[in-house]
Scaffold this active site. Structure first.
Site, short mmCIF file in Angstrom:
data_model
loop_
_atom_site.label_atom_id
_atom_site.label_comp_id
_atom_site.label_asym_id
_atom_site.label_seq_id
_atom_site.Cartn_x
_atom_site.Cartn_y
_atom_site.Cartn_z
N SER A 214 0.85 -1.19 0.00
CA SER A 214 0.00 0.00 0.00
C SER A 214 0.88 1.23 0.00
O SER A 214 2.02 1.19 0.50
CB SER A 214 -0.90 0.01 1.25
N TYR B 214 -1.74 -0.32 10.52
CA TYR B 214 -1.88 -0.72 9.12
C TYR B 214 -0.68 -0.21 8.31
O TYR B 214 -0.08 -0.96 7.52
CB TYR B 214 -3.18 -0.18 8.54
#
Length: 252
Positions: free
Chosen positions: A150, A163
């Site tokens: 990501s 995250y």
């Protein structure tokens, strides 16, 4: 949308029941590959999607298993390889934000020990478990691994500190596995920006608008955009390994 002839090739996609994973299953199967769609046991979307794609003439089968659980992840990969008769491509896509909406970075108390454990075991250790289990089969076929990282792992704001940290770790793991499995197996990653998936449907509109305002292509990504980059790294890019390909419409 790019295409490749994957006839005779075998692919395992973790987290394939929806979003990016399902787009990857659909694209790789559409290119002729025999694909195993991994899903959580309690997620009926996996078997339903596999049945729908199989009815369309694609070679797709569902396989339950949780990459966050030691032992279960490895057993799932082993069953997938047995079903496929070998493995050419592993798409490590399974992941979780462990929250339905973003958590402000300043809200440290919201990120409990259990929260961290869920994210790290799924997003970072999970891909390692699957890669380790698949490594012998991939070496035999001179295959490839593509991890779903990501832009949150490259310094952009993610859905939480945990995250972002997990995805930064996955970027590093991608480089390390590329070294460990060379020269037989190539290992790369994609780093999506904000993607239109079930994860982001409930995110605040202002958060999406702010991201869109910084995106050169003036739209959020579709799962198919990320799947196409995965296909490039897995089926082409023969001299590329250890890299993370940013797919964010120019946001970074």
């Amino acid at each position: 949308m790019i295409k490749a002839d994957l006839s005779g090739r075998s692919v395992l996609v973790t987290g394939g029941a929806s979003g990016i994973g399902l787009a990857a299953v659909t694209l790789f199967a559409g290119c002729g590959a025999d694909v195993v769609l991994n899903h959580l046991a309690e997620d009926a979307r996996g078997p339903e999607a596999a049945a729908r794609l199989a009815a369309e003439g694609l070679k797709v089968r569902a396989l339950a298993g949780n990459v966050a659980l030691p032992g279960e992840a490895e057993a799932m990969v082993g069953r997938g390889i047995d079903a496929l008769g070998g493995l050419d491509i592993l798409i490590n896509n399974a992941g979780t934000p462990a929250s339905t909406t973003p958590i402000d970075f300043a809200d440290l108390d919201a990120m409990t020990e259990d929260f961290w454990q869920t994210i790290l075991s799924t997003n970072l250790i999970g891909p390692y478990r699957c890669a380790r289990a698949a490594a012998p089969a991939l070496r035999r076929r001179k295959g490839a691994i593509v991890n779903t990282a990501s832009v949150a792992g490259l310094g952009r704001r993610g859905s939480s500190i945990a995250y972002s940290a997990s995805k930064a770790g996955l970027v590093n793991l991608t480089r390390s596995l590329a070294r460990a499995l060379a020269p037989e197996v190539r290992v790369n990653a994609v780093a999506p920006g904000l993607v239109e998936t079930p994860w982001t449907e409930t995110w605040p509109a202002e958060r999406k608008a702010e991201t869109l305002s910084r995106t050169l292509l003036a739209r959020l990504a579709k799962p198919e955009d990320i799947a196409e980059a995965m296909l490039f790294l897995a089926a082409g890019a023969a001299y590329v390994t250890g890299e993370t390909l940013v797919v964010d419409g120019g946001m970074l």
